[in-house]
Design a protein around this motif. Structure first.
Motif, PDB file in Angstrom:
ATOM      1  N   GLN A  40       0.827  -1.205   0.000  1.00 16.35           N
ATOM      2  CA  GLN A  40       0.000   0.000   0.000  1.00 16.35           C
ATOM      3  C   GLN A  40       0.861   1.254   0.000  1.00 16.35           C
ATOM      4  N   GLU A  41       1.879   1.272   0.843  1.00 17.81           N
ATOM      5  CA  GLU A  41       2.778   2.432   0.881  1.00 17.81           C
ATOM      6  C   GLU A  41       3.549   2.566  -0.431  1.00 17.81           C
ATOM      7  N   ALA A  42       3.932   1.434  -0.997  1.00 19.51           N
ATOM      8  CA  ALA A  42       4.679   1.471  -2.261  1.00 19.51           C
ATOM      9  C   ALA A  42       3.852   2.077  -3.380  1.00 19.51           C
ATOM     10  N   THR A  43       2.541   1.846  -3.359  1.00 17.46           N
ATOM     11  CA  THR A  43       1.695   2.346  -4.451  1.00 17.46           C
ATOM     12  C   THR A  43       1.521   3.862  -4.435  1.00 17.46           C
ATOM     13  N   LEU A  44       2.128   4.540  -3.481  1.00 16.35           N
ATOM     14  CA  LEU A  44       2.155   6.004  -3.505  1.00 16.35           C
ATOM     15  C   LEU A  44       3.205   6.530  -4.478  1.00 16.35           C
ATOM     16  N   ALA A  45       3.937   5.630  -5.113  1.00 16.97           N
ATOM     17  CA  ALA A  45       4.942   6.032  -6.104  1.00 16.97           C
ATOM     18  C   ALA A  45       4.270   6.753  -7.274  1.00 16.97           C
ATOM     19  N   PRO A  46       5.001   7.632  -7.942  1.00 20.78           N
ATOM     20  CA  PRO A  46       4.432   8.324  -9.098  1.00 20.78           C
ATOM     21  C   PRO A  46       4.335   7.409 -10.316  1.00 20.78           C
ATOM     22  N   SER A  47       3.435   7.754 -11.233  1.00 18.33           N
ATOM     23  CA  SER A  47       3.312   7.028 -12.490  1.00 18.33           C
ATOM     24  C   SER A  47       2.806   7.966 -13.570  1.00 18.33           C
ATOM     25  N   SER A  48       3.029   7.606 -14.800  1.00 11.77           N
ATOM     26  CA  SER A  48       2.625   8.433 -15.923  1.00 11.77           C
ATOM     27  C   SER A  48       1.118   8.663 -15.905  1.00 11.77           C
ATOM     28  N   SER A  49       0.713   9.931 -15.809  1.00  9.53           N
ATOM     29  CA  SER A  49      -0.704  10.324 -15.748  1.00  9.53           C
ATOM     30  C   SER A  49      -1.451   9.669 -14.595  1.00  9.53           C
ATOM     31  N   ASN A  50      -0.720   9.244 -13.576  1.00 12.01           N
ATOM     32  CA  ASN A  50      -1.288   8.551 -12.411  1.00 12.01           C
ATOM     33  C   ASN A  50      -2.109   7.326 -12.811  1.00 12.01           C
ATOM     34  N   LEU A  51      -1.670   6.622 -13.850  1.00  9.97           N
ATOM     35  CA  LEU A  51      -2.441   5.467 -14.332  1.00  9.97           C
ATOM     36  C   LEU A  51      -1.968   4.137 -13.749  1.00  9.97           C
ATOM     37  N   GLN A  52      -0.877   4.159 -12.972  1.00 13.17           N
ATOM     38  CA  GLN A  52      -0.507   3.049 -12.092  1.00 13.17           C
ATOM     39  C   GLN A  52      -0.495   1.674 -12.787  1.00 13.17           C
ATOM     40  N   PRO A  53       0.439   1.442 -13.699  1.00 16.32           N
ATOM     41  CA  PRO A  53       0.443   0.199 -14.463  1.00 16.32           C
ATOM     42  C   PRO A  53       0.948  -1.021 -13.705  1.00 16.32           C
ATOM     43  N   TRP A  54       1.440  -0.822 -12.483  1.00 18.89           N
ATOM     44  CA  TRP A  54       2.030  -1.938 -11.737  1.00 18.89           C
ATOM     45  C   TRP A  54       0.981  -2.940 -11.273  1.00 18.89           C
ATOM     46  N   ARG A  55       1.401  -4.194 -11.295  1.00 16.30           N
ATOM     47  CA  ARG A  55       0.615  -5.295 -10.746  1.00 16.30           C
ATOM     48  C   ARG A  55       1.602  -6.178  -9.980  1.00 16.30           C
ATOM     49  N   PHE A  56       1.127  -6.848  -8.934  1.00 14.65           N
ATOM     50  CA  PHE A  56       2.011  -7.650  -8.096  1.00 14.65           C
ATOM     51  C   PHE A  56       1.526  -9.094  -8.012  1.00 14.65           C
ATOM     52  N   LEU A  57       2.462  -9.993  -7.990  1.00 18.35           N
ATOM     53  CA  LEU A  57       2.181 -11.377  -7.596  1.00 18.35           C
ATOM     54  C   LEU A  57       3.054 -11.661  -6.387  1.00 18.35           C
ATOM     55  N   VAL A  58       2.429 -11.869  -5.230  1.00 22.53           N
ATOM     56  CA  VAL A  58       3.158 -12.166  -3.996  1.00 22.53           C
ATOM     57  C   VAL A  58       3.231 -13.675  -3.832  1.00 22.53           C
ATOM     58  N   ILE A  59       4.430 -14.188  -3.751  1.00 22.33           N
ATOM     59  CA  ILE A  59       4.651 -15.627  -3.611  1.00 22.33           C
ATOM     60  C   ILE A  59       5.246 -15.871  -2.234  1.00 22.33           C
ATOM     61  N   ASP A  60       4.405 -16.348  -1.301  1.00 19.99           N
ATOM     62  CA  ASP A  60       4.901 -16.644   0.048  1.00 19.99           C
ATOM     63  C   ASP A  60       4.637 -18.088   0.460  1.00 19.99           C
ATOM     64  N   ASP A  61       4.050 -18.867  -0.424  1.00 17.99           N
ATOM     65  CA  ASP A  61       3.859 -20.298  -0.171  1.00 17.99           C
ATOM     66  C   ASP A  61       5.191 -21.013  -0.393  1.00 17.99           C
ATOM     67  N   GLN A  62       5.614 -21.796   0.588  1.00 13.61           N
ATOM     68  CA  GLN A  62       6.941 -22.401   0.530  1.00 13.61           C
ATOM     69  C   GLN A  62       7.088 -23.361  -0.639  1.00 13.61           C
ATOM     70  N   ASP A  63       6.057 -24.138  -0.935  1.00 18.85           N
ATOM     71  CA  ASP A  63       6.128 -25.064  -2.064  1.00 18.85           C
ATOM     72  C   ASP A  63       6.292 -24.312  -3.381  1.00 18.85           C
ATOM     73  N   LEU A  64       5.562 -23.210  -3.522  1.00 19.53           N
ATOM     74  CA  LEU A  64       5.671 -22.420  -4.751  1.00 19.53           C
ATOM     75  C   LEU A  64       7.033 -21.740  -4.857  1.00 19.53           C
ATOM     76  N   LYS A  65       7.576 -21.304  -3.727  1.00 18.77           N
ATOM     77  CA  LYS A  65       8.923 -20.730  -3.757  1.00 18.77           C
ATOM     78  C   LYS A  65       9.931 -21.785  -4.189  1.00 18.77           C
ATOM     79  N   GLY A  66       9.696 -23.037  -3.774  1.00 19.48           N
ATOM     80  CA  GLY A  66      10.567 -24.130  -4.198  1.00 19.48           C
ATOM     81  C   GLY A  66      10.507 -24.349  -5.703  1.00 19.48           C
TER      82      GLY A  66
END
Length: 214
Positions: A40-66
Motif C-alpha cells: 500500500q505504501e509502495a503504491t504512492l509512487a508516481p506514475s505516468s498520468s497517475n495510471l498506475q500500471p504496476w501489478r504484483f504477484l506475492v509468492i509466500d507459499d513455501q512449495d511455490l517458492k521451491g
C-alpha cells in the motif's frame, strides 16, 4: 517465527541502510497484513498520468517458492526470504483511467472538467501509442514502484534484493501470467541472516554534467 516490525526511521538513514541482501532468515515469516501494508505504501509512487500500471504477484507459499527456485537460477534467497514479490506491468494499464479519475473526482482531487481532459489524453494518446513506447512507460513506472517498495520495506526493518536474473518465459508459464503483463523484476523480501555487504558508488562529479554533456 512470525514478526511484525513497526519502525519510523529518518529517511536518509533508510536510504543509507538499504542494501541488497541475499541471505535471509527462513524462520521469519511476514504476515499477509504487513505485506499488504508495504504494498500500500509502495503504491504512492508516481506514475505516468497517475495510471498506475504496476501489478504484483506475492509468492509466500513455501512449495511455490521451491518451484520458483530453478526458474530463478537457484538463487537461495527465493526460498529463504519470507516472500518473493513479482513486479509486473499491465500493458493495458490505461484502460483503468475512467476508474482512477472518477475516484479522484469523488475524493475532491479533480474536477469533472479536468477528468474529461485527462480521459482525452488517455484516449488520444495511450490508446494509439506504439508498443515500444508503452513498454518504456510500463518499465519506468515499474522501476519507480520497485524502488519505493524496497525503501518502505527497509523503513519497516526488513530487507530486500531486486532480481532480474530469472527465466521470464518459464516464470510466466508456471504462474500463469497474462500475456499482456510485462515482467519488471522479482523482489525477495524478508529479514537478513547476513547483512548486505557495503558497496562503493561513483562520485557525483563522475556521473553528472551541468547544462551540457560536453
Amino acid at each position: 517465527m512470525s514478526t511484525q516490525v513497526e519502525q519510523q526511521q529518518d529517511f536518509f538513514k533508510v536510504v543509507h541502510e538499504r542494501h541488497s541482501v541475499r541471505y535471509y532468515d527462513p524462520a521469519v515469516k511476514i504476515s499477509k497484513q504487513e505485506l499488504e501494508e508495504i504494498l500500500q505504501e509502495a503504491t504512492l509512487a508516481p506514475s505516468s498520468s497517475n495510471l498506475q500500471p504496476w501489478r504484483f504477484l506475492v509468492i509466500d507459499d513455501q512449495d511455490l517458492k521451491g518451484k520458483l527456485l530453478p526458474i530463478a537460477y537457484n538463487q537461495q534467497q527465493v526460498v529463504d526470504a519470507s516472500a518473493v514479490i513479482a513486479v509486473l506491468g499491465d500493458m493495458n494499464w490505461y484502460q483503468e483511467g475512467e476508474k482512477i479519475y472518477s475516484k479522484s473526482v469523488e475524493a475532491g482531487y479533480m474536477s469533472e472538467d479536468v477528468k474529461k481532459q485527462m480521459m482525452s489524453t488517455v484516449e488520444n494518446g495511450y490508446h494509439h501509442m506504439d508498443e515500444a513506447r508503452k513498454k518504456k512507460i510500463v518499465h519506468i513506472d515499474g522501476g519507480l514502484i520497485s524502488m519505493q517498495l524496497m525503501l518502505v520495506a527497509r523503513a519497516k526493518g526488513y530487507d530486500t534484493v531486486p532480481m532480474g536474473g530469472y527465466d521470464a518465459a518459464k516464470f510466466n508459464e508456471m504462474f500463469q501470467i497474462p500475456a499482456h503483463y510485462e515482467n519488471i523484476m522479482l523482489i525477495a523480501l524478508g529479514k537478513a541472516a547476513k547483512p548486505g555487504h557495503p558497496t562503493v558508488r561513483l562520485s557525483v562529479d563522475e556521473v553528472t554534467h551541468w547544462n551540457s554533456m560536453k
